[in-house]
Scaffold this active site. Structure first.
Site, PDB file in Angstrom:
ATOM      1  N   HIS A 205      -5.290 -43.077  -1.434  1.00 19.20           N
ATOM      2  CA  HIS A 205      -6.411 -43.582  -2.245  1.00 19.20           C
ATOM      3  C   HIS A 205      -7.188 -42.411  -2.833  1.00 19.20           C
ATOM      4  O   HIS A 205      -6.992 -41.265  -2.426  1.00 19.20           O
ATOM      5  CB  HIS A 205      -7.368 -44.420  -1.368  1.00 19.20           C
ATOM      6  CG  HIS A 205      -8.053 -43.607  -0.318  1.00 19.20           C
ATOM      7  ND1 HIS A 205      -7.411 -43.145   0.805  1.00 19.20           N
ATOM      8  CD2 HIS A 205      -9.328 -43.127  -0.242  1.00 19.20           C
ATOM      9  CE1 HIS A 205      -8.252 -42.431   1.532  1.00 19.20           C
ATOM     10  NE2 HIS A 205      -9.422 -42.396   0.919  1.00 19.20           N
ATOM     11  N   ASP A 207     -11.392 -41.484  -3.534  1.00 18.60           N
ATOM     12  CA  ASP A 207     -12.711 -42.005  -3.141  1.00 18.60           C
ATOM     13  C   ASP A 207     -13.464 -42.389  -4.418  1.00 18.60           C
ATOM     14  O   ASP A 207     -13.478 -41.627  -5.380  1.00 18.60           O
ATOM     15  CB  ASP A 207     -13.495 -40.948  -2.361  1.00 18.60           C
ATOM     16  CG  ASP A 207     -12.843 -40.629  -1.025  1.00 18.60           C
ATOM     17  OD1 ASP A 207     -12.060 -41.447  -0.528  1.00 18.60           O
ATOM     18  OD2 ASP A 207     -13.130 -39.538  -0.482  1.00 18.60           O
ATOM     19  N   HIS A 262      -5.554 -38.904  -1.708  1.00 15.60           N
ATOM     20  CA  HIS A 262      -5.328 -38.363  -0.369  1.00 15.60           C
ATOM     21  C   HIS A 262      -4.971 -39.463   0.614  1.00 15.60           C
ATOM     22  O   HIS A 262      -5.139 -40.646   0.318  1.00 15.60           O
ATOM     23  CB  HIS A 262      -6.546 -37.549   0.092  1.00 15.60           C
ATOM     24  CG  HIS A 262      -7.853 -38.280   0.028  1.00 15.60           C
ATOM     25  ND1 HIS A 262      -8.543 -38.518  -1.156  1.00 15.60           N
ATOM     26  CD2 HIS A 262      -8.607 -38.851   0.994  1.00 15.60           C
ATOM     27  CE1 HIS A 262      -9.662 -39.166  -0.900  1.00 15.60           C
ATOM     28  NE2 HIS A 262      -9.714 -39.396   0.395  1.00 15.60           N
ATOM     29  N   ARG A 273      -7.331 -37.732  16.109  1.00 16.63           N
ATOM     30  CA  ARG A 273      -8.064 -37.069  15.026  1.00 16.63           C
ATOM     31  C   ARG A 273      -9.385 -37.807  14.861  1.00 16.63           C
ATOM     32  O   ARG A 273      -9.408 -39.048  14.848  1.00 16.63           O
ATOM     33  CB  ARG A 273      -7.273 -37.155  13.718  1.00 16.63           C
ATOM     34  CG  ARG A 273      -8.048 -36.665  12.489  1.00 16.63           C
ATOM     35  CD  ARG A 273      -7.207 -36.776  11.216  1.00 16.63           C
ATOM     36  NE  ARG A 273      -7.990 -36.517  10.024  1.00 16.63           N
ATOM     37  CZ  ARG A 273      -8.207 -35.304   9.505  1.00 16.63           C
ATOM     38  NH1 ARG A 273      -7.698 -34.228  10.093  1.00 16.63           N
ATOM     39  NH2 ARG A 273      -8.925 -35.155   8.415  1.00 16.63           N
TER      40      ARG A 273
HETATM   41  O1  LIG Z   1     -10.295 -39.559   7.997  1.00 18.41           O
HETATM   42  C1  LIG Z   1      -9.886 -38.737   7.164  1.00 18.41           C
HETATM   43  O2  LIG Z   1      -9.568 -37.606   7.472  1.00 18.41           O
HETATM   44  C2  LIG Z   1      -9.838 -39.143   5.704  1.00 18.41           C
HETATM   45  C3  LIG Z   1     -10.364 -40.510   5.485  1.00 18.41           C
HETATM   46  C4  LIG Z   1     -10.667 -40.849   4.075  1.00 18.41           C
HETATM   47  O3  LIG Z   1     -10.051 -40.378   3.170  1.00 18.41           O
HETATM   48  C5  LIG Z   1     -11.761 -41.786   3.788  1.00 18.41           C
HETATM   49  O4  LIG Z   1     -12.399 -42.286   4.739  1.00 18.41           O
HETATM   50  O5  LIG Z   1     -12.016 -42.040   2.584  1.00 18.41           O
HETATM   51 FE   LIG Z   2     -10.958 -40.867   1.285  1.00 16.21          FE
END
Ligand SMILES: O=C(O)CCC(=O)C(=O)O
Ligand SMILES: [Fe+2]
Length: 340
Positions: A205, A207, A262, A273
């Site tokens: 996606h 952001d 990403h 993580r």
């Molecule tokens: O949790 C992550 O490392 C990336 C998550 C992400 O891209 C988001 O929450 O928009």
């Molecule tokens: Fe994101």
């Protein structure tokens, strides 16, 4: 915004050694602003070092986050269903970005944090204090970066972007993501649906907001997609912040910046993580349109005028299976262009 991917593959198609920009925020301002603009144009993504966010603020946030996700499921559920704010687990949202993670999504204003903390922590005043300090620090960092971007673009009003997320009615949000290690799924005997050694933590996606500031613990998994379709792992480093250009900033720069696609793949067998992410967003009624300095007869506006609320409503109400890219173009791109 979710990037359509009819047959998502967990495999990193190919990887190559690319120098994801690492920008030292202690550099001289005019050099710094140019480096940031260049990174936003080429990658829509960069890491920052010497960011000035105090170590204690970061470690306290990490501790509160770890304590929360270590709780029993029933206790976590007390934070409320994520509709939209609260605790969620497994497949996130209905907006197409699939993944297996747990998350806590919060509004960023101190009153809401204080209210929700009562259901999140046994020590709500400490939790809200830690979260507020962290949010304030990363918001300041975002504003500093946005001011540098304006300088680097030679826009006379340096605060043209940052004032949107400083506005008292900003729609920013804050999320903690937690990705259980592969061991967890093996123990649950959820035989990995997709791949024995990789699971999709958070699907591909971009952001949608203006700017995203992400920090993670020392467990990797984040990847960005370069414009030629190559997925590049972002090595974890708890001492840096990752910065993403959001779709709204891409539109405000009339497509001069890119918003990086990403995703997160879970490959660690033992350690979870955890990431903490601030999404800087404008007020709901703010117009997201290219700034006048970046529009000219040679470079007409690629975008229709739309408010942040219109943008959000449309995209978050789309269901999986819609042709999201076409809708994106219909909503956002001006009639004069076929794509933006
Ligand atoms: O949790 C992550 O490392 C990336 C998550 C992400 O891209 C988001 O929450 O928009
Ligand atoms: Fe994101």
């Amino acid at each position: 915004m979710v990037v359509p991917s009819p047959t998502p593959s967990l495999r990193t198609k190919k990887t190559r050694a690319v120098g994801i920009p690492i920008i030292d925020l202690s550099l001289e301002r005019s050099v710094l602003s140019q480096k940031i603009v260049q990174a936003c144009e080429e990658y829509g993504f960069f890491k920052v070092v010497n960011h000035g966010v105090p170590r204690e603020i970061i470690s306290s946030m990490e501790k509160e986050g770890s304590d929360f996700f270590a709780k029993r499921s029933s206790e976590k559920q007390r934070a409320g269903p994520p509709s939209p704010f609260g605790y969620g687990c497994k497949n996130i949202g209905f907006n197409g970005d699939k993944g297996e993670l747990e998350y806590l999504l919060l509004q960023t204003d101190p009153a809401s944090i204080s209210e929700r903390s009562k259901a999140i922590s046994n020590n709500p005043s400490k939790f809200s204090c830690v979260v507020n300090d962290y949010i304030q620090a990363v918001r300041d960092l975002s504003c500093e970066i946005l001011d540098l971007i304006a300088e680097g673009l030679w826009v006379p009003d340096n605060s043209v972007f940052s004032k949107l997320i400083r506005d008292a009615h900003n729609d920013s949000c804050f999320r903690l993501n937690y990705y259980p290690p592969l061991k967890h799924f093996r123990e649950l005997e959820l035989s990995p649906k997709l791949n024995a050694d990789t699971r999709m933590g958070f699907g591909e996606h971009t952001d949608p907001q203006i700017l995203t500031i992400l920090r993670s613990n020392d467990v990797g998994g984040l990847q960005i997609c370069l414009d030629d379709g190559l997925w590049v792992p972002v090595l974890p480093d708890p001492n840096v912040f990752c910065v993403f250009v959001g779709d709204a900033l891409k539109a405000m720069t009339n497509g001069r910046f890119v918003s990086a696609s990403h995703r997160v793949l879970v490959t660690n067998t033992i350690k979870p993580r955890m990431s903490t992410i601030y999404f800087g967003a404008p007020p709901l009624d703010a117009y997201i349109s290219p700034i006048p300095e970046l529009v000219s007869p040679q470079k007409p506006s690629l975008y229709k005028h739309f408010t942040w609320s219109e943008f959000k409503k449309t995209f978050y109400s789309l269901r999986l299976g819609d042709c999201r890219l076409d809708l994106f173009k219909t909503l956002m791109c001006s009639d004069k262009t076929s794509s933006c």
